[in-house]
Design a protein around this motif. Structure first.
Motif, PDB file in Angstrom:
ATOM      1  N   GLN A  69      -8.008  -2.977  62.738  1.00 59.93           N
ATOM      2  CA  GLN A  69      -8.102  -3.555  61.387  1.00 59.93           C
ATOM      3  C   GLN A  69      -9.515  -3.422  60.852  1.00 59.93           C
ATOM      4  N   ARG A  70     -10.513  -3.615  61.739  1.00 60.59           N
ATOM      5  CA  ARG A  70     -11.904  -3.491  61.314  1.00 60.59           C
ATOM      6  C   ARG A  70     -12.227  -2.071  60.875  1.00 60.59           C
ATOM      7  N   GLN A  71     -11.594  -1.088  61.542  1.00 61.46           N
ATOM      8  CA  GLN A  71     -11.837   0.308  61.215  1.00 61.46           C
ATOM      9  C   GLN A  71     -10.925   0.829  60.105  1.00 61.46           C
ATOM     10  N   GLY A  72      -9.961   0.001  59.687  1.00 62.52           N
ATOM     11  CA  GLY A  72      -9.043   0.404  58.633  1.00 62.52           C
ATOM     12  C   GLY A  72      -8.016   1.413  59.093  1.00 62.52           C
ATOM     13  N   LYS A  73      -7.683   1.366  60.397  1.00 62.12           N
ATOM     14  CA  LYS A  73      -6.714   2.298  60.960  1.00 62.12           C
ATOM     15  C   LYS A  73      -5.452   1.556  61.412  1.00 62.12           C
ATOM     16  N   PRO A  74      -4.328   2.276  61.644  1.00 59.34           N
ATOM     17  CA  PRO A  74      -3.130   1.630  62.192  1.00 59.34           C
ATOM     18  C   PRO A  74      -3.378   1.202  63.638  1.00 59.34           C
ATOM     19  N   ASP A  75      -2.570   0.279  64.114  1.00 59.20           N
ATOM     20  CA  ASP A  75      -2.665  -0.186  65.492  1.00 59.20           C
ATOM     21  C   ASP A  75      -2.275   0.969  66.413  1.00 59.20           C
ATOM     22  N   PRO A  76      -3.140   1.354  67.354  1.00 55.95           N
ATOM     23  CA  PRO A  76      -2.841   2.521  68.202  1.00 55.95           C
ATOM     24  C   PRO A  76      -1.695   2.289  69.175  1.00 55.95           C
ATOM     25  N   LEU A  77      -1.421   1.053  69.565  1.00 60.48           N
ATOM     26  CA  LEU A  77      -0.378   0.776  70.549  1.00 60.48           C
ATOM     27  C   LEU A  77       1.021   0.814  69.943  1.00 60.48           C
ATOM     28  N   SER A  78       1.152   0.303  68.696  1.00 61.31           N
ATOM     29  CA  SER A  78       2.485   0.216  68.086  1.00 61.31           C
ATOM     30  C   SER A  78       2.681   1.178  66.934  1.00 61.31           C
ATOM     31  N   GLY A  79       1.568   1.700  66.387  1.00 60.66           N
ATOM     32  CA  GLY A  79       1.656   2.565  65.225  1.00 60.66           C
ATOM     33  C   GLY A  79       1.836   1.807  63.920  1.00 60.66           C
ATOM     34  N   GLU A  80       1.878   0.474  63.956  1.00 61.27           N
ATOM     35  CA  GLU A  80       2.068  -0.348  62.761  1.00 61.27           C
ATOM     36  C   GLU A  80       0.730  -0.579  62.061  1.00 61.27           C
ATOM     37  N   GLU A  81       0.824  -1.108  60.813  1.00 58.66           N
ATOM     38  CA  GLU A  81      -0.376  -1.540  60.114  1.00 58.66           C
ATOM     39  C   GLU A  81      -1.050  -2.635  60.939  1.00 58.66           C
ATOM     40  N   ALA A  82      -2.359  -2.598  61.007  1.00 57.03           N
ATOM     41  CA  ALA A  82      -3.081  -3.514  61.901  1.00 57.03           C
ATOM     42  C   ALA A  82      -2.913  -4.982  61.495  1.00 57.03           C
ATOM     43  N   GLY A  83      -2.963  -5.282  60.166  1.00 59.73           N
ATOM     44  CA  GLY A  83      -2.875  -6.680  59.717  1.00 59.73           C
ATOM     45  C   GLY A  83      -1.557  -7.333  60.091  1.00 59.73           C
ATOM     46  N   PRO A  84      -0.396  -6.768  59.686  1.00 57.87           N
ATOM     47  CA  PRO A  84       0.889  -7.363  60.070  1.00 57.87           C
ATOM     48  C   PRO A  84       1.080  -7.435  61.584  1.00 57.87           C
ATOM     49  N   ARG A  85       0.576  -6.393  62.295  1.00 57.81           N
ATOM     50  CA  ARG A  85       0.712  -6.401  63.760  1.00 57.81           C
ATOM     51  C   ARG A  85      -0.055  -7.568  64.357  1.00 57.81           C
ATOM     52  N   LEU A  86      -1.228  -7.860  63.839  1.00 58.29           N
ATOM     53  CA  LEU A  86      -2.044  -8.964  64.354  1.00 58.29           C
ATOM     54  C   LEU A  86      -1.356 -10.305  64.102  1.00 58.29           C
ATOM     55  N   ARG A  87      -0.820 -10.483  62.919  1.00 56.59           N
ATOM     56  CA  ARG A  87      -0.117 -11.749  62.621  1.00 56.59           C
ATOM     57  C   ARG A  87       1.101 -11.931  63.508  1.00 56.59           C
TER      58      ARG A  87
END
Length: 704
Positions: free
Chosen positions: A603-621
């Motif tokens: 999320q800090r780098q503005g990239k998708p989550d590498p483990l799930s391929g999802e958007e980082a923000g929704p994945r974190l929540r």
């Protein structure tokens, strides 16, 4: 033709009420005023309610009087009944074929009171079937009519004594009359039990209503109600319509209090009634009715028939009274005496319907008039004969001028409309009464009356409303379990219900039983009793010392449970189970922590989550929510493995005893609710229980 006293009184009463209403509607004016009441319920003027109870002794007196009067009427007018109807009446309790006295239309010599004499004179004017001899049978010493009149008189006198000297004056008499008026439905129910129907049944029901009205008016006159501060209101309640069964039951009942006996509803009567209820005057209604008659031949014909029949019956009553006093010679028509012609249901109408009978009546009147020794007697006989001679098949214009027809009919309809409007306004005042039956609260009628919370309308020599005494003071204990919602979420309903019954309710009720003394609400002042048992709490009221002891017992019981948990929790099996659970949850917790760290970096780098391929923000929540669920699951499983200590809040307040309301529901059965300000205070107090305890302990420590 002069209208009888009842119609004149109702019109005059309407004028008095309107004058003092000062622009208010009749309904608003007649409503009970909270400021003048010694006790009432309701949180606003709109829902003001006055609790009353009409004692069984009063109801029994009314019931017996109705039955006796109906039996007397059946005896007097047996010829109007079918044989099978009379045979069924004979079998009913209280029917005495020898009870009725000889027919009479003058007050008996024993009636020395002016009020009583007026009642005997009014009886046949209100209803032709109600002659003085029959009324004397009903009102004689020991008879049910006498008992009813005496009961009403005693109630009204006591009501006036209670309201005397108060400022503002309480309308206690008005309340009593409204309560008595509410019994009219019971009267109608009693009348429906009798096996007489058709025109004769309606006439006899009307005669019973007239008799009850007479008894009520007599009691009010004897008690001097009219001169009381609420006299006009009380007069409004002394009406015929409630006892007849309402406006729709008046037609064909034979009630003649308005000057004519209405066989059918007058045209536009509902409109006239509504007009008066909305502020119109009887004079305006009379003018409208007069205009309608002039503009309609059919309406004029019907009105003329009613008026002519009333005129003839009025002349017959004058003649019958003179014959009875030997001031005029008698005569008969088709075997009917003048008294029978006047009073027997349908007799006069049958004679007038037959040309031969009308001719016989005219001829006999003409001959009898010659034998009269006074001008008054001769005039009365000739008037009756002339009406019979001039009667037409449709009854129109039979010896009565059109001007007289218009005036009499318009006045009668206006009086009826005014009375019906008054009756509707009184209905609204009556609706402010709540009739108690004893099941609404613990202790019943007697407890409520003694506490000054109920107007008791009865024959016992005691106040209608007792003075309110200060409510007994007692303690109120409230105990609730802390974190109940959290426990239920963790352990679920079935587990918590079993847990509470064993470790919360059971020990508390067992401890409370040692202080209870078997009393219902306030029956004894010692001991304690249970108010309510809630999902996570319990409420007791009673002796404050006993409640303090109970609070200590509850603390002891909960402490015992905590010590038992501690002793059981040291066992090796529980320790191993707890360690296994912690290991299981720690492994998953670490996994989630690593995944959340990766998601934050993405999320800090503005990239998708590498483990799930999802958007980082929704994945974190999503990972944070899963972690919260994991922690809840961990707490629940550890609580099941080790057991969890109970923490309870306990607070005791002191104040007035609770009001216990009971009511029955056809679905939920009997329900009991205890209501008291101090119960609420004790419930709120458990929230600050720990703080209170800490402050008290600090004060004690400093004093020591």
């Amino acid at each position: 033709m002069k209208t009888v006293g009842y119609a004149d009184e109702r019109l005059e009463l309407m004028g008095r009420l309107r004058k003092s209403a000062q622009g208010r509607t009749l309904a608003d004016m007649l409503r009970l005023d909270a400021k003048a009441l010694r006790f009432h319920l309701g949180t606003s003027l709109a829902d003001l309610r006055v609790p009353v109870h009409v004692d069984g002794s009063v109801q029994s007196a009314l019931h017996a009087a109705v039955r006796d009067l109906f039996f007397l009427l059946a005896l007097r007018h047996r010829a109007a009944l079918r044989q099978n109807e009379y045979d069924r009446l004979i079998l009913l309790d209280g029917f005495d074929p020898r009870a009725v006295r000889q027919t009479s239309f003058n007050p008996p010599s024993s009636a020395r009171s002016e009020n009583v004499r007026n009642a005997f004179l009014e009886a046949p004017e209100l209803h032709p079937a109600l002659d003085g001899g029959l009324l004397a049978s009903w009102l004689s010493s020991g008879r049910p009519g006498r008992v009813l009149a005496g009961t009403l008189n005693a109630l009204l006198r006591r009501a006036q004594e209670e309201s005397a000297g108060r400022e503002p004056a309480e309308p206690t008499t008005w309340i009593v009359l409204l309560a008595v008026r509410s019994l009219s439905q019971q009267v109608l129910g009693t009348l429906r039990e009798f096996p007489i129907s058709g025109p004769a049944g309606r006439l006899m029901h009307g005669a019973v209503a007239a008799g009850l009205l007479l008894a009520l008016r007599l009691a009010m006159r004897e008690a001097g109600v009219r001169d009381s501060p609420s006299g006009a209101f009380c007069e409004a309640a002394a009406a015929a319509l409630p006892w007849v069964g309402g406006l729709r039951s008046l037609w064909g009942s034979g009630f003649a209090g308005y000057g004519v006996s209405f066989v059918e509803a007058p045209a536009r009567i509902d409109h006239h009634l509504h007009r008066i209820a909305q502020g119109g005057t009887p004079e305006e209604v009379a003018a409208d009715v007069a205009a309608e008659l002039v503009g309609s031949k059919d309406a004029m014909r019907k009105a003329a028939r009613h008026v002519a029949l009333a005129r003839l019956r009025s002349d017959l009553l004058v003649l019958v009274r003179m014959v009875e006093l030997s001031r005029a010679p008698p005569f008969s028509v088709e075997g009917l005496s003048l008294a029978q012609l006047y009073a027997a249901p349908g007799a006069l109408e049958r004679v007038l319907a037959a040309p031969a009978a009308r001719k016989e009546m005219y001829e006999k009147a003409r001959v009898t008039a010659k034998a009269a020794t006074t001008d008054a007697a001769r005039d009365a006989i000739e008037a009756a004969g002339a009406l019979a001679k001039e009667w037409k098949e449709d009854g129109a214009g039979a010896g009565v001028s059109q001007e007289n027809v218009v005036k009499t009919w318009a006045t009668a309809v206006a009086a009826l409309a005014a009375d019906a409007a008054l009756d509707g306004a009184v209905d609204q005042a009556q609706a402010q009464l709540i009739h108690r039956h004893g099941t609404e609260s613990e202790g019943g009628i007697e407890t409520q009356h003694e506490a000054g919370k109920l107007y008791l309308i009865g024959l016992d020599e005691r106040p209608i409303l007792m003075k309110r005494v200060r409510a007994p003071q007692m303690g109120h204990l409230f105990c609730d379990m802390k974190d109940f919602t959290k426990r239920t979420a963790f352990l679920k309903e079935t587990v918590v219900a079993d847990f509470l019954s064993r470790e919360f309710y059971g020990p508390i009720l067992t401890a409370a039983a040692r202080h209870a003394r078997g009393a219902a609400h306030l029956a004894d002042k010692g001991g304690i009793y249970l108010n309510n048992l809630l999902g996570d709490a319990v409420s007791f009221s009673g002796d404050v010392v006993a409640l303090l002891q109970l609070a200590e017992d509850i603390r002891s019981a909960l402490g015992s449970y905590a010590r038992r948990l501690d002793s059981e929790g040291s066992r090796e099996a529980v320790a191993k189970a707890t360690a296994a659970l912690e290991e299981k949850f720690n492994e998953r917790r670490h996994q989630l922590a690593d995944e959340m760290k990766t998601a934050r970096e993405a999320q800090r780098q503005g990239k998708p989550d590498p483990l799930s391929g999802e958007e980082a923000g929704p994945r974190l929540r999503s990972l944070e929510a899963e972690l919260r669920r994991l922690e809840d699951e961990r707490e629940r499983d550890i609580a099941l493995a080790t057991g969890e200590k109970l923490e309870a809040g306990i607070f005791i307040s002191f104040g007035a005893a609770p009001e216990v309301a009971t009511f029955e529901d056809h679905i939920f059965g009997q329900i009991k609710v205890s209501i008291a300000e101090k119960i609420n205070e004790s419930a709120r107090g458990t929230a600050r229980n720990a703080g209170v305890r800490a402050r008290v302990d600090a004060i004690l420590a400093s004093e020591r």
